[in-house]
Design an enzyme around this catalytic site. Sequence first.
Site, PDB file in Angstrom:
ATOM      1  N   GLU A 239      39.750  43.312  31.560  1.00 38.43           N
ATOM      2  CA  GLU A 239      41.089  42.992  32.068  1.00 38.43           C
ATOM      3  C   GLU A 239      41.046  41.517  32.456  1.00 38.43           C
ATOM      4  O   GLU A 239      40.298  41.132  33.349  1.00 38.43           O
ATOM      5  CB  GLU A 239      41.449  43.855  33.273  1.00 38.43           C
ATOM      6  CG  GLU A 239      42.837  43.557  33.811  1.00 38.43           C
ATOM      7  CD  GLU A 239      43.080  44.170  35.173  1.00 38.43           C
ATOM      8  OE1 GLU A 239      43.695  43.483  36.011  1.00 38.43           O
ATOM      9  OE2 GLU A 239      42.651  45.318  35.410  1.00 38.43           O
ATOM     10  N   CYS A 276      46.709  41.679  40.080  1.00 39.25           N
ATOM     11  CA  CYS A 276      46.794  41.413  38.640  1.00 39.25           C
ATOM     12  C   CYS A 276      48.165  41.778  38.084  1.00 39.25           C
ATOM     13  O   CYS A 276      48.544  41.309  37.004  1.00 39.25           O
ATOM     14  CB  CYS A 276      45.712  42.181  37.896  1.00 39.25           C
ATOM     15  SG  CYS A 276      45.701  43.953  38.236  1.00 39.25           S
TER      16      CYS A 276
END
Length: 506
Positions: A239, A276
């Site tokens: 990620e 995020c």
Amino acid sequence: MSEDATRQDAMTQQTTAEELAQTVEAAHEAFLKGRSATPQTRAEWLESVASALEADAEALIQVAARETHLSEPRLTGELRRSVFQLRLFAEEIRAGEHLDATIDHADPEWGMGPRPDIRRVNVPLGVVGVFGASNFPFAFSVAGGDTASALAAGCAVVHKGHEAHPELAVLTAAALVRGLEAAGAPAGLFALVTGREAGTELVKHPLVKAIGFTGSTAGGRALMDLAAKRPEPIPFYGELGGINAVVVTPSAWLERRDEVISEYVGSFTLGMGQFCTKPGLLFVPAGEDVELQEPLEEALRGVAGHSLLTGHLAAGYAQSVEHVSSRPGVRVLVPGSFDEVPQPTVLVADASEAFSDPELLRREMFGPASLVLRYADGEELLRLVGLLEGQLTTTVQGTASDVGQDSTDELTQLLAERSGRVLWNQWPTGVTVSYAQHHGGPYPATSSNTTSVGTAAIRRFLRPVAYQGWPEAALPEALQDANPWHIPQRVDGVWHLPEAAEGAAE
């Protein structure tokens, strides 16, 4: 040596290349011993880890608060999430669906000619290297999703601790090892290593069969390239970051502008913008900046600030905001600050500026800042969306009148092509752990098409193996006709559920 001294030593010592190799080899031996464990046994290992984390919760949260500047309520919730995740994964692997056990009996009348007896099942990859994140010291760190899903899959884990919370990494790893030992798991099934050299050697070690990573695009890409250049390339589940664009339709802007702005502020400043999934872009209809400024300033008055996670992140945040704000056509709508406790910043630009400078849509400001882009009409909006790179999430703030419109359908398709999760009238911050969750997206949001959150994350660390013509007694338990593990099996094209699952389905 006392426990405190041992902990301090682990915090200050960097794992050498030789120590890393020994750790990986021990993890591989533990994997070989534990890979044939039944789903029930493996589930008990996860549940024991969850209990060990709960037992150490007070100490873990105190250390995390000191190292990260995050509040105790936030950290308490995050630790609760990690414990819940472990128990949910335990339930998932007991059910056995992740194994995808498939049995095709021999069939002399098969349409393309006689078919042999062939059976397929998912098996664990081996040792998995995991790199934890700075911004989620529990949920995406030592006992986070990558570790939990790799252990659930039947892998061993070597975790590279993050330098943003080194003492917490040691404490959490100790709880995790204690939980595994208490449940009878093989020694070495989980281990913690530290330091940049250890991280590099972890990716390169031939016994490591996959990597899980959460962090920056630059750092993730460097490790991904390293994994790809190995003599035996391995999967890299990274990620890497995201901007998480939010689109406000003209009807929603007209109907509930101030409400949207207030919710937007709450989302992009949550955790001081260090999520995020923070909405870094807000697309709104064209108009005067003054109509934005007052409700933004009003909403921002209620934001309680705190220091960013590390000095390194704070410096990077200031640099990224200054970079975006200095681009041609970008106006500072709400000036923030880069103090020890930074004040949020809101920037604004017209869509035309992004058409000449697409970098405006692609520079992540990891902290309490966001950019508003004003579009003139539907055509301009679609052009803006078309410039987006891969996103973890995209969002539409709309109204009932937007539903079913061709323009909305086209917008939705464009957003779905560029993101892993598309939201309607909600906000992207907050990623629940569930069965349908998908936390991923096209590059550069992630490096693969998989999810790092939810029960589907377990499948990243499995691979299928088919057995053809084998005697029944020599087959893995998951593929035997007697089904001793009582898991779902697809037999000659038809799914057969164990009795308990069939009763639950009814």
